[in-house]
Write a protein that holds these residues in place. Sequence first.
Motif, short mmCIF file in Angstrom:
data_model
loop_
_atom_site.label_atom_id
_atom_site.label_comp_id
_atom_site.label_asym_id
_atom_site.label_seq_id
_atom_site.Cartn_x
_atom_site.Cartn_y
_atom_site.Cartn_z
N SER A 169 -0.65 -44.62 -10.06
CA SER A 169 -2.00 -44.92 -9.96
C SER A 169 -2.82 -44.20 -11.04
CB SER A 169 -2.89 -44.96 -8.51
OG SER A 169 -4.13 -45.72 -8.90
N LYS A 192 -0.86 -48.63 -11.43
CA LYS A 192 -2.17 -49.31 -11.06
C LYS A 192 -3.20 -48.48 -11.66
CE LYS A 192 -0.87 -50.73 -6.33
NZ LYS A 192 -1.27 -50.45 -4.81
N GLN A 243 -6.98 -47.76 -11.19
CA GLN A 243 -7.92 -47.38 -10.25
C GLN A 243 -8.79 -46.39 -10.28
OE1 GLN A 243 -8.04 -49.48 -7.92
NE2 GLN A 243 -6.15 -50.52 -7.48
N ILE A 246 -7.64 -43.80 -6.02
CA ILE A 246 -6.33 -43.25 -6.32
C ILE A 246 -5.98 -42.16 -5.12
CG2 ILE A 246 -5.11 -41.63 -7.66
CD1 ILE A 246 -6.29 -42.77 -10.13
#
Length: 296
Positions: A98, A127, A129, A134
């Motif tokens: 992330s 991802k 984020q 995170i």
Amino acid sequence: MYINLEHYRIFYITAKSGSFSKAAAELFTSQPAISQSIKQLEDKLGGQLFYRNARGVTLTVEGEVLFKYIEQGYGLMLTAERKFAELKQMNAGQLRISVCTAVCKYDLLESICEYNRMYPGIKINVKDQSSPEIARLLSVGEIDIGILNVRNLDESSMDVVKNIQIQDCFVAGTGYEQLNENPISVQQLADNYPLIMLQQGGSTREYIEEYFRSHEVRLSPQIELSHLDLIVEFAIKGMGIACVTKDYVQKELREGRLFEVPTSEPIPVRNLAVVTKKGMPVSTAAQRFIDLFCSA
């Protein structure tokens, strides 16, 4: 009752081979040892499992029932061993990261591409984020690796594997060429030009807001967008002065589609940390990526 699982393994191999001697050869042990193990299992269960004959052994009715269940369990254990070996050999598994988009594009993308080339069997999940999210995802085990702002770093729950420095800057496109000639103040920038920023809620926007506040300037963007790609396109179209990560727009700067707007008060370097969850062993897939990324 407690029964040594090794007895069940010996029972399974013996039933499959139909002979104590064949089972002993397969298990690299002696025939008396096989016989003793089967005897102990029968004593524990309270019933006979095999009929002995001149050709070897055959299962009793009770033995056949037990074998049907043991066969399923043993098969699952063999599958588990095979899957475990696949994970260790990097033929299967997943890598969960992330990070913010800007970091992914220039600090991670090359490593991810190389990793995918080396380990095509590993699924990669990246991802985009904010730093607080995170940190949350890492704490609950939903990601293997997080890259977050050092301000959100909790050293009691995170291990830092690498540090990254990010330089933000202001850029513009058509119609603002004159701003490339001499640095202007942050106050002039905010008072006289339309600003394009990432929307509120992310660590990048928070960092830039702090930068403006440190110079006693109120930040009031004319355009707020959710993604850096959109910010870059809006700036290229001449819709205002955009704040971006400098590495993110290197291509556009080289091609002349964007140019940097220098300020008399440079934006400080932003420090990020590549982290894993403290006290939690990382998967083989994640460790291989960490090794690759840190050596880059």
